[in-house]
Design an enzyme around this catalytic site. Sequence first.
Site, PDB file in Angstrom:
ATOM      1  N   ASP A   8       6.214   1.860   6.953  1.00  0.00           N
ATOM      2  CA  ASP A   8       4.955   1.182   6.685  1.00  0.00           C
ATOM      3  C   ASP A   8       4.172   2.046   5.699  1.00  0.00           C
ATOM      4  O   ASP A   8       3.623   3.053   6.098  1.00  0.00           O
ATOM      5  CB  ASP A   8       4.216   1.024   8.031  1.00  0.00           C
ATOM      6  CG  ASP A   8       2.771   0.575   7.882  1.00  0.00           C
ATOM      7  OD1 ASP A   8       2.019   0.724   8.861  1.00  0.00           O
ATOM      8  OD2 ASP A   8       2.409   0.076   6.791  1.00  0.00           O
ATOM      9  N   HIS A  38       0.829  -1.212   0.000  1.00  0.00           N
ATOM     10  CA  HIS A  38       0.000   0.000   0.000  1.00  0.00           C
ATOM     11  C   HIS A  38       0.863   1.262   0.000  1.00  0.00           C
ATOM     12  O   HIS A  38       1.941   1.305   0.578  1.00  0.00           O
ATOM     13  CB  HIS A  38      -1.014  -0.005   1.154  1.00  0.00           C
ATOM     14  CG  HIS A  38      -0.449   0.129   2.548  1.00  0.00           C
ATOM     15  ND1 HIS A  38      -0.240   1.346   3.157  1.00  0.00           N
ATOM     16  CD2 HIS A  38      -0.114  -0.797   3.472  1.00  0.00           C
ATOM     17  CE1 HIS A  38       0.218   1.158   4.393  1.00  0.00           C
ATOM     18  NE2 HIS A  38       0.306  -0.142   4.604  1.00  0.00           N
ATOM     19  N   HIS A  40       3.171   3.112  13.135  1.00  0.00           N
ATOM     20  CA  HIS A  40       2.178   4.188  13.253  1.00  0.00           C
ATOM     21  C   HIS A  40       2.660   5.302  14.163  1.00  0.00           C
ATOM     22  O   HIS A  40       1.890   5.863  14.948  1.00  0.00           O
ATOM     23  CB  HIS A  40       0.812   3.657  13.725  1.00  0.00           C
ATOM     24  CG  HIS A  40       0.096   2.884  12.649  1.00  0.00           C
ATOM     25  ND1 HIS A  40      -1.249   2.635  12.661  1.00  0.00           N
ATOM     26  CD2 HIS A  40       0.561   2.311  11.522  1.00  0.00           C
ATOM     27  CE1 HIS A  40      -1.583   1.931  11.578  1.00  0.00           C
ATOM     28  NE2 HIS A  40      -0.491   1.723  10.882  1.00  0.00           N
ATOM     29  N   GLU A  42      -5.113   1.828   2.554  1.00  0.00           N
ATOM     30  CA  GLU A  42      -5.097   0.636   3.405  1.00  0.00           C
ATOM     31  C   GLU A  42      -5.380   1.045   4.844  1.00  0.00           C
ATOM     32  O   GLU A  42      -6.141   0.388   5.566  1.00  0.00           O
ATOM     33  CB  GLU A  42      -3.738  -0.066   3.319  1.00  0.00           C
ATOM     34  CG  GLU A  42      -3.669  -1.395   4.064  1.00  0.00           C
ATOM     35  CD  GLU A  42      -3.360  -1.244   5.553  1.00  0.00           C
ATOM     36  OE1 GLU A  42      -2.833  -0.189   5.962  1.00  0.00           O
ATOM     37  OE2 GLU A  42      -3.665  -2.181   6.316  1.00  0.00           O
ATOM     38  N   GLU A  43      -4.778   2.184   5.237  1.00  0.00           N
ATOM     39  CA  GLU A  43      -4.832   2.596   6.642  1.00  0.00           C
ATOM     40  C   GLU A  43      -6.227   2.972   7.124  1.00  0.00           C
ATOM     41  O   GLU A  43      -6.469   3.065   8.325  1.00  0.00           O
ATOM     42  CB  GLU A  43      -3.858   3.761   6.878  1.00  0.00           C
ATOM     43  CG  GLU A  43      -2.409   3.437   6.573  1.00  0.00           C
ATOM     44  CD  GLU A  43      -1.759   2.521   7.617  1.00  0.00           C
ATOM     45  OE1 GLU A  43      -2.465   2.066   8.543  1.00  0.00           O
ATOM     46  OE2 GLU A  43      -0.559   2.251   7.503  1.00  0.00           O
TER      47      GLU A  43
END
Lengths: 341, 331, 345
Positions: free
Chosen positions: A173, A63, A312, A201-202
């Site tokens: 990420d 992603h 994150h 995606e998140e």
Amino acid sequence: MIKTIERYCACISPSGSEDEIREQIIGDIKNHATSWEVDETGNLTVFKKGAKASGLKILFSAHMDEIGFMIKYISDEGYLYFDLIGGIDRRVVAGRRVVIGGNRITGVIASKAIHLQKPDEKGICVPISEMYIDIGCTDKESASGCVSVGDIAVFKPNFEHFGDGLIKSKAIDDRFGCAVLVELIKRELPYDTYFAFVTCEEVGTDGAKQVGYRLKPDIAVVFESTTAGDIADAPKSRYACSLRSGPVLSHMDGGTIYDKALLQYIKNVAEENNIEYQIKNVIAGGNDSSAYQKSGIGTRVAVISAPTRYIHSANNVVAETDLESIRELASALLERGFINA
Amino acid sequence: MLDLIKKFTAAFSVTGEETALRSVIEKEAAIYADGISTDPMGNLIVYKKGENSGKKLMIAAHMDEIGFVVTYIEDNGFIRVSNLGGINSISSSYHTVRFNNGTPGVLVFDSGTKPEDIKANKLFVDIGARSAKEAGKKIKIGDTCALTPVFQKLMNNRFTAKAFDDRIGCAVALDSLRNAKKTKYDTYYVFTVQEEVGCRGSKTASFSIMPDYAVALDVTTAGDVPGEKNQPVSLGKGAAIKIKDNSVICSKVIVDRLTALAEKHKIKYQYEILTAGGTDTSSMQLAGAGCDAGCISIPTRYIHTPMETIDFSDVKACSSLLTALTEEGME
Amino acid sequence: MDRIYEIACELSSIPAVSGREDMGLHRLAELCGDYFDRYELTPVGSFIGRIDCGRIGAKTLLFDAHFDEVGFFVSEICEGGFLKVVNIGGIDPRILSASEVLIYGKRTITGVFTSKPPHLQEPGESEKPIKLTDLAVDTGYLKEQLSEIVSIGTPVAYKSPVERLQGDYITGKSFDDRICIAAILRALEFLKEKELPVNIAVQFSGGEEIGYKGAATASYSINPDFAVVLDVTNAYVPDAPDYRKDIKIGGGGSISYSAKTSRKLTDKTVAVARKNGIPYQLFAEPNRTGTNAGAVQTSRGGIPTVLISVPLKNMHTANEVVSLLDVYNVAKLISELAADGGIDL
């Protein structure tokens, strides 16, 4: 590949605003891909013809989006109140430096000085709704001159090598995943392969839902970051995975029960190629595989993850050797073509 | 040194009433001193002339221990007390005590008090008296008491006693004074008073001496016991060179010099950070225009309880390290 | 003001955690030694510089700003290459998770404060108080490698380069109190063109964040006749108490009225500000100022002191915010105070 990851991590592309990273990726693959297209919601799919057809539709996916912030309200004093894009623990947001919008305005997420806190406030992080970004403007008018409601922001880019072979940066990420895929696209491949660089995606694996529906792959392998809990004071039984122990394979997480035969196939290929891997030992988290598995008539899915500390946050931490092993494993899988997987 | 340690821990010397121990130390130190005096606050200053009289080194170990002071005598003869310094109410309870005039008693808390409420204001001493009048024949308001001395050898040359804080520091200082073949600088071995209530004695002593270099000797928490986290200092790992405590950040030049001397003389050492509590180091560091100050600490388990526990090898290491510093100075 | 920005960038980057000011004193001396006729470095971590006006019997005016910054010391080296730290000075643990620091061991290395992954958390944990003892610093090394580089007591500080925001605002670490050092240096530049009626002594003191240590000893050794202490103060932000509304960023230096400072000298400072049209604000803090002022005023037999503060947001974090215009105005004010010279009390 590490230099590519650094470049990708510097992009400002939270969910729903992936233009910058997508342009970078297109620039890198356009002379190597057989064909590529961007759909209406911004997902990038690439097709690379191989030496022969395998009879299977294979998809590798990563992603493009990262977690971030969106400006919600500009106060009379020129402060920017914001909301989150994706899931972020408030405790890694407080007091951070951010970069806003296309003009890359620098801002600081303010943090009430310890001297001004009441005793019952001390140590407790305020909710996101009470935080605000300070860009140095003193009133609504001047702030509105540089930013507007709806502008997006991310943690300030900060890629750095540190320690013994580790890297820290925002957005590892899943920019590392994108970089791995780009490396593979640049090579000559034995079998026809699809690559997807998905959006959003998140915020709910949305891009993967869309791509899964259109492409209908037989097998989809997702390249992701997964949380490594191998930090101080954590019990070994609850690490989930560790840095410097190779790609993380999973049998189950919060969103997917992975195809057992496919998992075994990947383990076999890893062992045959002397690639050390680890199995995630905690059932938690989720990724685009849950979307691919349930799209259309269904797809067999697997995930290969990079163990990542402080996921994150403004400082994801990974080991270079793990990223290189993942690329090696991915390449070995493409060599074998998933025949009889 | 064991003889000194036994003698010192047996003496009575509560904060504000250090006379008894001071006499004991003075007797021991006199033959090694070039000068010996007591200042208005009661600090004992033992002076030894140095080869290089251009600089002054001050060494401080405190004579006082935590204890209790009488605040009130109940009609039925029970004696109310308040704390002198940071006493541990729970570990002091159900222990025998001894007053400054030698009277014995037992220290107890009000019956029915919940463990979490046990504090100085719930404690009293029973000397066996049947009335205030009877008690008053032996004890008056303002008298002080401390836990009855305990001294016990354990395995591995480890010892447990009351008031290793800071009798062990005093013993190390005196042992070093006895062993030092020479002192590089004019050296002042100061046995201070009232450290437990805020390092008071060391302030005046420091002001009158105005040292160039200063080293305190005190105990520090050894964390190698069940339940203790975040405290890597351990028994048997050597003299603890202090980095900081709540009152001071030790001067780097002292820390580095002590490290170098320990390496040179193959003395076992470790570093320590104490996240609570202070020492005489701060007073010396801030006297007048300030000076380079540090501290050599003796790793001790169960500080401020009747059974403080040390490893004799660590104590010897501290003494050797201090002697090396007094003989060789800072360069 | 660009000049102040330049000086501020340099100063902010010098590492000097309280108690270990020795780390940065030489660089500080290199940076500003030339401003003075002579200077010395003290054992308690202060820099003292002197400028003589050449007049017999002239009084001495002291400018004080503290050089030390808040930070951490390593307290334990753990398995996996993590470090436990203790705070030096007042640090808010809420802003540490996943933030970057520099560790000043045998060589300087980068570290990241840990943040607990969701699967290791109890429900509702993000609303509970955070303690420094629950955090660790990830260095990326293994324990054996790490033990070669750091030891107990190794200092650690925020990693945060200075950056401009909109207008004349800047953000970075340690503006508390390096921005006041910048103000003093800028004031000395103003004074180069003037005739000095008083001797100037400057102390960039150590140990303020752990209790005003350096200021007491440095003032003792200088023994000035009057003193100006410069520090930072919390500017008004949403949710701060109402009485801070009069301390705005951009409103000029904040002059304090306090029982810890000299009222006469403070009145005089206000008068100088008005006479020269320099913007200023007023703040009342009678019992305690939380700065070097009290320590300087009670040094020796007493030294009349005035406290002027630069308004600042996000104090003690890696992203403090100040206005360059405020710093400029404070520099102007203290230079006029020195030039005015006739501080007859």
